[in-house]
Motif scaffolding. Structure first.
Motif, short mmCIF file in Angstrom:
data_model
loop_
_atom_site.label_atom_id
_atom_site.label_comp_id
_atom_site.label_asym_id
_atom_site.label_seq_id
_atom_site.Cartn_x
_atom_site.Cartn_y
_atom_site.Cartn_z
N GLU A 246 57.61 47.90 16.42
CA GLU A 246 57.67 49.13 17.19
C GLU A 246 56.58 49.27 18.25
OE1 GLU A 246 56.17 52.63 14.66
OE2 GLU A 246 56.92 51.18 13.21
N PHE A 247 55.73 48.30 18.42
CA PHE A 247 54.63 48.43 19.37
C PHE A 247 54.86 47.62 20.64
CE2 PHE A 247 52.72 49.35 15.23
CZ PHE A 247 52.27 50.63 15.50
N SER A 248 54.28 48.11 21.72
CA SER A 248 54.31 47.45 23.01
C SER A 248 52.87 47.35 23.50
CB SER A 248 55.16 48.28 23.99
OG SER A 248 55.24 47.64 25.23
N SER A 249 52.67 46.77 24.64
CA SER A 249 51.30 46.57 25.13
C SER A 249 50.84 47.69 26.06
CB SER A 249 51.22 45.25 25.90
OG SER A 249 51.86 45.38 27.15
N ILE A 250 49.53 47.80 26.17
CA ILE A 250 48.93 48.73 27.12
C ILE A 250 49.34 48.34 28.54
CG2 ILE A 250 46.73 49.46 28.13
CD1 ILE A 250 45.54 49.27 25.31
N VAL A 251 49.45 47.06 28.81
CA VAL A 251 49.85 46.58 30.14
C VAL A 251 51.20 47.17 30.53
CG1 VAL A 251 50.49 44.54 31.48
CG2 VAL A 251 48.50 44.46 29.96
N CYS A 252 52.15 47.15 29.60
CA CYS A 252 53.47 47.72 29.89
C CYS A 252 53.41 49.23 30.06
CB CYS A 252 54.47 47.34 28.79
SG CYS A 252 54.88 45.59 28.80
N PHE A 253 52.64 49.91 29.20
CA PHE A 253 52.50 51.35 29.33
C PHE A 253 51.91 51.72 30.69
CE2 PHE A 253 50.08 55.28 29.01
CZ PHE A 253 51.05 56.16 28.56
N LYS A 254 50.86 51.00 31.09
CA LYS A 254 50.22 51.29 32.38
C LYS A 254 51.19 51.05 33.54
CE LYS A 254 46.00 52.07 32.14
NZ LYS A 254 45.39 53.36 32.22
N ALA A 255 52.08 50.06 33.39
CA ALA A 255 53.09 49.82 34.43
C ALA A 255 54.05 51.00 34.54
CB ALA A 255 53.85 48.52 34.13
#
Length: 152
Positions: free
Chosen positions: A7-16
Motif C-alpha cells: 500500500e505504500f508509494s514513494s515521496i518522489v511520486c507524491f511530490k510529482a
C-alpha cells in the motif's frame, strides 16, 4: 490493495503529484485542493482510530497519530506534540511528507499534511478549523508547526 507492491508509494511520486497539480491549477488552487484532500483523509483516519466525537485529550491523541501516521503507519509525518491555548490548537510535527526533499530555505508549505491533521482534529473536536503553518524545518524551525483556529 496491491498484492506485490503493497500500500505504500514513494515521496518522489507524491511530490510529482504536488508539483503537477501546482502546474495545472496554480499554486493557490493546488494548495486548496491538497489541503482538502488531506482533510478528507484525516476524517477517514479519525473514524478508523475511533476518535470521532470522543472526549479524548490531545495528549491521548498524539500516540494514536504517531502510530497511524508515523513509522509504523502511513509515514505521512511524526506528530510530536499537540497543545491548546485559548484560541488555537498548535501541532508540532516533523519528517512531514510535504517538507521531504525540499532544499533549505524552500518556500514550500504544508498542504496535505496540514489538511490530514485538520481532518482528525475537526472530527475529534466537532468544530470546523482553519490551519496555517507558522514554523518550518525548511526555514530554521525544529518542527513543522501548524496552528488551527476554530471557525465554526
Amino acid at each position: 490493495m496491491r498484492t506485490e507492491l503493497g500500500e505504500f508509494s514513494s515521496i518522489v511520486c507524491f511530490k510529482a503529484v504536488v508539483t503537477g497539480t501546482e502546474e495545472a491549477l496554480g499554486e493557490k488552487a493546488a494548495a486548496i485542493a491538497l489541503i482538502s484532500a488531506g482533510r478528507n483523509r484525516g476524517k477517514q483516519l479519525a473514524e478508523q482510530l475511533g476518535v470521532k466525537g470522543k472526549n479524548i485529550s490531545h495528549d491521548e491523541l498524539v500516540p494514536l497519530l504517531q502510530k497511524a501516521l508515523g513509522k509504523d503507519g502511513t509515514r505521512l509525518c511524526i506528530v510530536d506534540n499537540i497543545e491548546e491555548t485559548d484560541a488555537l490548537i498548535k501541532v508540532s510535527c516533523r519528517e512531514t511528507i510535504c517538507s521531504a526533499g525540499e532544499p533549505e530555505g524552500s518556500p514550500r508549505k504544508l498542504t496535505f499534511t496540514l489538511g490530514a491533521i485538520q481532518g482528525v482534529l475537526e472530527q475529534l473536536e466537532g468544530k470546523r478549523l482553519r490551519g496555517k503553518q507558522t514554523e518550518s524545518v525548511l526555514r530554521g524551525g525544529s518542527h513543522d508547526v501548524i496552528e488551527y483556529e476554530v471557525i465554526g
